[in-house]
Design an enzyme around this catalytic site. Structure first.
Site, short mmCIF file in Angstrom:
data_model
loop_
_atom_site.label_atom_id
_atom_site.label_comp_id
_atom_site.label_asym_id
_atom_site.label_seq_id
_atom_site.Cartn_x
_atom_site.Cartn_y
_atom_site.Cartn_z
N HIS A 195 38.42 46.10 45.42
CA HIS A 195 37.97 46.44 44.07
C HIS A 195 38.96 45.88 43.07
O HIS A 195 40.17 45.98 43.26
CB HIS A 195 37.88 47.97 43.94
CG HIS A 195 37.59 48.45 42.56
ND1 HIS A 195 38.53 49.12 41.80
CD2 HIS A 195 36.47 48.39 41.81
CE1 HIS A 195 37.98 49.45 40.63
NE2 HIS A 195 36.75 49.01 40.61
N ASN A 196 38.44 45.27 41.98
CA ASN A 196 39.33 44.71 40.95
C ASN A 196 40.50 43.95 41.60
O ASN A 196 41.67 44.23 41.33
CB ASN A 196 39.87 45.82 40.03
CG ASN A 196 38.81 46.32 39.07
OD1 ASN A 196 37.70 45.80 39.02
ND2 ASN A 196 39.13 47.35 38.32
N GLU A 200 36.50 40.96 44.18
CA GLU A 200 35.86 41.20 42.88
C GLU A 200 36.56 40.39 41.79
O GLU A 200 37.78 40.30 41.74
CB GLU A 200 35.91 42.68 42.53
CG GLU A 200 35.09 42.96 41.26
CD GLU A 200 35.03 44.44 40.91
OE1 GLU A 200 34.08 44.83 40.23
OE2 GLU A 200 35.92 45.19 41.31
N ASP A 255 36.31 39.99 37.60
CA ASP A 255 35.76 40.38 36.29
C ASP A 255 35.90 39.20 35.33
O ASP A 255 37.02 38.78 35.02
CB ASP A 255 36.53 41.58 35.73
CG ASP A 255 36.22 42.86 36.49
OD1 ASP A 255 35.65 42.76 37.58
OD2 ASP A 255 36.56 43.95 36.00
N HIS A 283 40.70 43.11 33.30
CA HIS A 283 39.93 44.35 33.23
C HIS A 283 39.55 44.60 31.78
O HIS A 283 40.40 44.98 30.97
CB HIS A 283 40.76 45.51 33.79
CG HIS A 283 39.93 46.70 34.16
ND1 HIS A 283 40.47 47.95 34.31
CD2 HIS A 283 38.61 46.83 34.40
CE1 HIS A 283 39.51 48.79 34.65
NE2 HIS A 283 38.37 48.14 34.69
N GLU A 330 31.75 40.38 38.23
CA GLU A 330 31.33 41.30 37.18
C GLU A 330 31.35 40.46 35.91
O GLU A 330 32.38 40.21 35.31
CB GLU A 330 32.26 42.49 37.07
CG GLU A 330 31.70 43.53 36.09
CD GLU A 330 32.73 44.56 35.74
OE1 GLU A 330 32.94 44.78 34.53
OE2 GLU A 330 33.33 45.14 36.65
#
Length: 534
Positions: free
Chosen positions: A66-67, A96, A98, A111, A145
């Site tokens: 995640h992230n 992931e 973003d 983020h 994302e």
């Protein structure tokens, strides 16, 4: 043990020639043998990729992060390429990214709505290309994302194609036109997970055409007061509240007036990027019924941990039916701003393939993650048990299993060898205890603890026996934790080792220990005797 095997062991480990010639073994030879990799608790069969890798992707647990770009907290910490490099080296197969608009038409990774630092998207992809297949040959999924404008989405598409080249899966495989391919069929391939417009057939028809400036738009309708936002749309954070103030006031006026709380959102997707999404299209999860009626084989969902936890308790069997067909990704709730993790076991129990954790944060959840994916050669893909793949199975982790094949596991913890010293004691002499904990379905959760051995971490002896009855061994992990007992400040962690129950060797075995950060503490280890029957 046969005479032939015994002779091979003597030949390999006995250092004294006269003893070797007499087909005997000295204490030194025996010690060398017991300290070797042949006597480790982890079965060397599990050190290679031994499982059938020709099942569709949805039949596997997939190591997921995640992230991935963050190496500290979720609000002000740095973004760093090391997040991707270290995750890939650890066997992670779903990363992931973003994506946000950056200056000079260069998309950036960070983020959103926070003070975390920024990375260039193309730099991230260059690092992924270099390290993607260092640890495992099996496919890597890039979960985007995407918050970029269409023009910068085109830059993303160009970067993916120019940097990844042939490793990027950009077209349907001929033999997998209407079903998910296997990890074997996707070896050395990188897949893009993102929003997608249209069908795979339309994507194939556009192959080779100029897609510059082509933008598709669709309307997304969602409840504005839902507890869990989809990770692919927006991540809630404390710093976002100010930006949402006006929207919340509007919602409140609707609430007072008794009007439905829905919002419509226009989403623009560059065709060039959309067409790079093949088998991992991101689709918003609405309900199990909606998925059953409308979801396509190449569509996957992201569900927040809070919502997933409720569904797993209230609709466990429906959840399992869903994960039998569709890849499902679980991600940490937004309030985990310190990058803490949830226990992944509860979501593996219902067949969720991509249980995404903050890889930078050590502790129990990451120990379980590391332990689970030791299996199958550390490939990052572990085949789910039959009962999580078979449509006829009535398995429910929250109920006593009907057709289980339980095992009785007995562990005699004999001694410790050069255990890590205490940092809380001026003499460095630890008062050591060992905790043996089982993780699996709720009925299998269990914990045993040894007595305390005072001021002796060098060669403590316990000779204590513990028994576990494990109803669903296929999902069970066992964790050995060594602690220094402290009645005032709380116990001090000294080392641990976690592995799948079915990857344990029987007999006299050595358990290596690892630090909180996952580093080997060799020669520190536990010595035990293991036996189990089914």
């Amino acid at each position: 043990m046969t005479k032939t095997i015994a002779s091979e062991i003597i030949e390999k480990y006995e250092p004294i020639e006269e003893v070797k010639q007499a087909h005997q073994m000295s204490l030194e030879g025996f010690t060398r043998y017991m300290d070797s990799s042949e006597c480790l608790l982890f079965d060397n069969k599990c050190e290679r990729t031994y499982q059938n890798m020709n099942h569709p992707l949805n039949d596997y647990f997939i190591s997921s992060s995640h992230n991935t770009y963050l190496i500290s907290d979720q609000l002000v910490g740095p973004s760093d390429i090391w997040g991707y490099v270290s995750a890939l080296v650890k066997g992670c197969r779903c990363l992931e990214i973003d994506c946000w608009d950056g200056s000079q038409n260069e998309p950036v990774v960070y983020h959103g709505y926070t003070l975390t630092s920024k990375l260039l998207f193309k730099t991230v992809i260059q690092a992924i290309r270099k390290y993607a297949f260092i640890t495992s040959d099996y496919p890597v999924v890039l979960s985007l994302e995407n918050h970029c404008s269409p023009s910068q989405q085109e830059v993303i598409a160009h970067n993916l194609q120019s940097i990844l080249g042939e490793t990027l899966l950009s077209d349907v495989l001929d033999e997998f036109l209407d079903k998910l391919p296997s990890p074997e069929a996707l070896k050395f391939k990188i897949l893009v997970r993102n929003k997608k417009i249209g069908t795979l057939r339309e994507t194939r028809e556009r192959k080779g055409t100029d897609k510059h400036g082509q933008i598709e738009e669709y309307e997304e309708v969602e409840e504005t007061d839902q507890e869990d936002e989809d990770d692919d749309e927006v991540k809630e954070s404390e710093t976002e509240d100010i930006l949402k103030d006006n929207q919340e006031k509007e919602m409140e006026s609707k609430r007072v007036a008794g009007l439905p709380l829905f919002k419509k959102k226009r989403v623009k997707v560059a065709v060039a990027l959309s067409d790079l999404v093949i088998y991992t299209k991101a689709e918003k999860f609405r309900s199990f019924q909606h998925s059953r009626l409308h979801q396509q084989f190449n569509e996957s969902n992201s569900i927040g941990e809070s919502k997933a936890r409720k569904l797993s308790k209230l609709q466990a069997q429906e959840f399992i039916l869903h994960t039998r067909k569709f890849i499902t990704r679980i991600y940490p709730k937004a309030t985990r701003t310190d990058s803490s993790n949830f226990n992944p076991q509860e979501f593996w129990n219902i067949g969720c393939q991509m249980v995404a954790l903050n890889f930078q944060t050590p502790g129990l959840p990451m120990d379980l993650q590391t332990g689970k994916f030791l299996d199958n050669g550390g490939s990052g893909y572990v085949l789910k048990p039959d009962f999580l793949r078979d449509n006829k199975s009535k398995f429910n982790p929250n109920k006593a299993p009907i057709d289980s094949n339980p095992i009785t596991l007995t562990i005699r913890l004999i001694s410790g060898i050069q255990l890590p010293p205490s940092h809380h004691s001026s003499s460095n002499k630890a008062d050591v205890i060992v905790i043996i904990e089982l993780f699996g379905v709720p009925n299998d959760q269990a914990k045993h603890q040894t007595r305390v051995i005072k001021k002796n971490a060098f060669s403590p002896r316990w000779n204590e026996t513990f028994t576990f009855i494990i109803q669903v061994p296929e999902l069970a992990l066992i964790r050995f934790v060594v602690e220094n007992q402290s009645l005032i400040a709380g116990n001090e962690f000294l080392g641990q080792y976690t592995l799948p129950v079915l990857c344990m060797n029987k007999g006299y075995r050595r358990v290596p220990l690892f630090s909180k950060m996952g580093e080997s503490l060799e020669p520190a280890s536990l010595f035990l005797y293991v036996w189990y029957v089914r």
